[in-house]
Design a protein around this motif. Sequence first.
Motif, mmCIF file in Angstrom:
data_model
loop_
_atom_site.group_PDB
_atom_site.id
_atom_site.type_symbol
_atom_site.label_atom_id
_atom_site.label_comp_id
_atom_site.label_asym_id
_atom_site.label_seq_id
_atom_site.Cartn_x
_atom_site.Cartn_y
_atom_site.Cartn_z
ATOM 1 N N PHE A 63 42.261 51.891 34.475
ATOM 2 C CA PHE A 63 43.100 50.720 34.725
ATOM 3 C C PHE A 63 44.255 50.641 33.730
ATOM 4 O O PHE A 63 45.335 50.121 34.056
ATOM 5 C CB PHE A 63 42.278 49.439 34.706
ATOM 6 C CG PHE A 63 41.690 49.098 36.046
ATOM 7 C CD1 PHE A 63 42.427 48.400 36.988
ATOM 8 C CD2 PHE A 63 40.404 49.500 36.375
ATOM 9 C CE1 PHE A 63 41.902 48.108 38.236
ATOM 10 C CE2 PHE A 63 39.863 49.200 37.624
ATOM 11 C CZ PHE A 63 40.617 48.508 38.554
ATOM 12 N N MET A 105 37.960 53.380 40.400
ATOM 13 C CA MET A 105 38.538 52.069 40.143
ATOM 14 C C MET A 105 38.215 51.063 41.235
ATOM 15 O O MET A 105 37.904 49.899 40.944
ATOM 16 C CB MET A 105 40.061 52.190 40.000
ATOM 17 C CG MET A 105 40.505 53.042 38.832
ATOM 18 S SD MET A 105 42.272 53.436 38.890
ATOM 19 C CE MET A 105 43.000 51.841 38.509
ATOM 20 N N PHE A 106 38.276 51.487 42.490
ATOM 21 C CA PHE A 106 38.258 50.522 43.585
ATOM 22 C C PHE A 106 37.143 50.717 44.603
ATOM 23 O O PHE A 106 37.013 49.911 45.520
ATOM 24 C CB PHE A 106 39.609 50.543 44.310
ATOM 25 C CG PHE A 106 40.764 50.147 43.443
ATOM 26 C CD1 PHE A 106 40.877 48.855 42.964
ATOM 27 C CD2 PHE A 106 41.727 51.071 43.085
ATOM 28 C CE1 PHE A 106 41.943 48.478 42.160
ATOM 29 C CE2 PHE A 106 42.800 50.708 42.283
ATOM 30 C CZ PHE A 106 42.907 49.411 41.815
ATOM 31 N N ARG A 120 35.572 43.976 34.062
ATOM 32 C CA ARG A 120 36.161 44.045 35.404
ATOM 33 C C ARG A 120 37.149 42.907 35.623
ATOM 34 O O ARG A 120 38.240 43.102 36.179
ATOM 35 C CB ARG A 120 35.042 43.990 36.444
ATOM 36 C CG ARG A 120 35.503 44.159 37.874
ATOM 37 C CD ARG A 120 34.319 44.446 38.782
ATOM 38 N NE ARG A 120 34.732 44.455 40.175
ATOM 39 C CZ ARG A 120 34.567 43.435 41.007
ATOM 40 N NH1 ARG A 120 33.980 42.329 40.580
ATOM 41 N NH2 ARG A 120 34.968 43.509 42.260
ATOM 42 N N LEU A 124 41.183 43.822 36.231
ATOM 43 C CA LEU A 124 41.737 43.440 37.527
ATOM 44 C C LEU A 124 42.791 42.356 37.363
ATOM 45 O O LEU A 124 43.844 42.395 38.001
ATOM 46 C CB LEU A 124 40.620 42.961 38.454
ATOM 47 C CG LEU A 124 39.692 44.043 39.006
ATOM 48 C CD1 LEU A 124 38.556 43.422 39.812
ATOM 49 C CD2 LEU A 124 40.469 45.022 39.880
ATOM 50 N N ARG A 125 42.514 41.385 36.503
ATOM 51 C CA ARG A 125 43.472 40.303 36.287
ATOM 52 C C ARG A 125 44.777 40.847 35.691
ATOM 53 O O ARG A 125 45.869 40.451 36.104
ATOM 54 C CB ARG A 125 42.877 39.238 35.366
ATOM 55 C CG ARG A 125 43.758 38.000 35.205
ATOM 56 C CD ARG A 125 43.138 37.001 34.239
ATOM 57 N NE ARG A 125 41.798 36.626 34.641
ATOM 58 C CZ ARG A 125 40.712 36.866 33.927
ATOM 59 N NH1 ARG A 125 40.806 37.505 32.775
ATOM 60 N NH2 ARG A 125 39.522 36.481 34.343
ATOM 61 N N THR A 127 46.187 43.920 35.877
ATOM 62 C CA THR A 127 47.018 44.658 36.828
ATOM 63 C C THR A 127 47.481 43.755 37.964
ATOM 64 O O THR A 127 48.617 43.867 38.437
ATOM 65 C CB THR A 127 46.241 45.859 37.398
ATOM 66 O OG1 THR A 127 44.973 45.420 37.907
ATOM 67 C CG2 THR A 127 46.012 46.908 36.328
ATOM 68 N N PHE A 128 46.618 42.852 38.412
ATOM 69 C CA PHE A 128 46.987 41.966 39.513
ATOM 70 C C PHE A 128 48.119 41.028 39.102
ATOM 71 O O PHE A 128 49.010 40.727 39.907
ATOM 72 C CB PHE A 128 45.761 41.166 39.964
ATOM 73 C CG PHE A 128 45.958 40.400 41.237
ATOM 74 C CD1 PHE A 128 46.257 41.066 42.423
ATOM 75 C CD2 PHE A 128 45.840 39.020 41.264
ATOM 76 C CE1 PHE A 128 46.426 40.366 43.615
ATOM 77 C CE2 PHE A 128 46.012 38.311 42.447
ATOM 78 C CZ PHE A 128 46.309 38.986 43.622
ATOM 79 N N TYR A 150 47.280 38.630 47.168
ATOM 80 C CA TYR A 150 45.963 39.186 47.462
ATOM 81 C C TYR A 150 45.936 39.814 48.854
ATOM 82 O O TYR A 150 45.361 40.887 49.055
ATOM 83 C CB TYR A 150 44.898 38.090 47.362
ATOM 84 C CG TYR A 150 43.508 38.588 47.696
ATOM 85 C CD1 TYR A 150 42.761 39.302 46.764
ATOM 86 C CD2 TYR A 150 42.963 38.373 48.959
ATOM 87 C CE1 TYR A 150 41.498 39.774 47.075
ATOM 88 C CE2 TYR A 150 41.700 38.848 49.275
ATOM 89 C CZ TYR A 150 40.967 39.545 48.330
ATOM 90 O OH TYR A 150 39.730 40.022 48.657
ATOM 91 N N TRP A 153 47.959 43.021 48.649
ATOM 92 C CA TRP A 153 47.169 43.959 47.835
ATOM 93 C C TRP A 153 46.045 44.567 48.674
ATOM 94 O O TRP A 153 45.785 45.771 48.635
ATOM 95 C CB TRP A 153 46.607 43.189 46.653
ATOM 96 C CG TRP A 153 45.899 43.907 45.555
ATOM 97 C CD1 TRP A 153 44.565 43.875 45.294
ATOM 98 C CD2 TRP A 153 46.467 44.704 44.505
ATOM 99 N NE1 TRP A 153 44.273 44.605 44.154
ATOM 100 C CE2 TRP A 153 45.416 45.112 43.648
ATOM 101 C CE3 TRP A 153 47.770 45.090 44.205
ATOM 102 C CZ2 TRP A 153 45.632 45.912 42.521
ATOM 103 C CZ3 TRP A 153 47.989 45.883 43.077
ATOM 104 C CH2 TRP A 153 46.929 46.295 42.259
ATOM 105 N N HIS A 157 45.399 48.502 49.705
ATOM 106 C CA HIS A 157 44.131 49.186 49.434
ATOM 107 C C HIS A 157 43.498 49.705 50.715
ATOM 108 O O HIS A 157 42.974 50.828 50.749
ATOM 109 C CB HIS A 157 43.158 48.232 48.738
ATOM 110 C CG HIS A 157 43.408 48.073 47.279
ATOM 111 N ND1 HIS A 157 43.246 49.105 46.383
ATOM 112 C CD2 HIS A 157 43.823 47.014 46.552
ATOM 113 C CE1 HIS A 157 43.544 48.672 45.166
ATOM 114 N NE2 HIS A 157 43.900 47.420 45.249
#
Length: 207
Positions: A63, A105-106, A120, A124-125, A127-128, A150, A153, A157
Amino acid sequence: MQPAEHHSRERFLDAALAVLLDRGPTALTIRGVAEAAGASTIAVYTRFGGRSGLYDALYERTFDLLREMLESLPPETEDGLADLLGLAMEFRAFAWANPARYALMFERPLPDFNPDPGLRAVVLRTTFELFIDKVRRVSPPGIDARTAGYQLWSTMHGLMSMELTLRSRPPVSGWFLSPTDEAYEEVYRSGVRSTITGLGLRNTDGS
């Protein structure tokens, strides 16, 4: 952490990342990482406490690489939509650079590995939030940037996961997409654009 200890930890993480990139997630064993680092398994256990600690550290490292990619994007232009699409295309390139890293990662390539919940949440926070900054620029009044982000995103994905899965196997006869990078890139691009349009995202000048 002392400099020598930090260097030793980084050496093992570099070795773990090399194993992941070269041989895939299933090769991520304590022994495999130790051999790649030219060290003993005891040394790996000493630094990370076991497989879970090693996996968590490698998960964080992957990440970090994504965050660095997002932070290195070209400076923002007046065209926020173009900037957002550019980020989406860079994300695709990041995933394609190494599918095994993306899977760690995903996805769940290691069924017995569940990243530490606190770790986690942080990665995630982080990069998001960088992604949401791009979405916020093109979110008119009445659109919640986090919700829209979201959804976009998730589209990115979903398209990438499908592409990586389909292209890791022999082509399906009669499939509507030709098995070429150009075909999959275009369907990804058009999917992202359609989602952006459907969410009502636009430049502040209305373009």
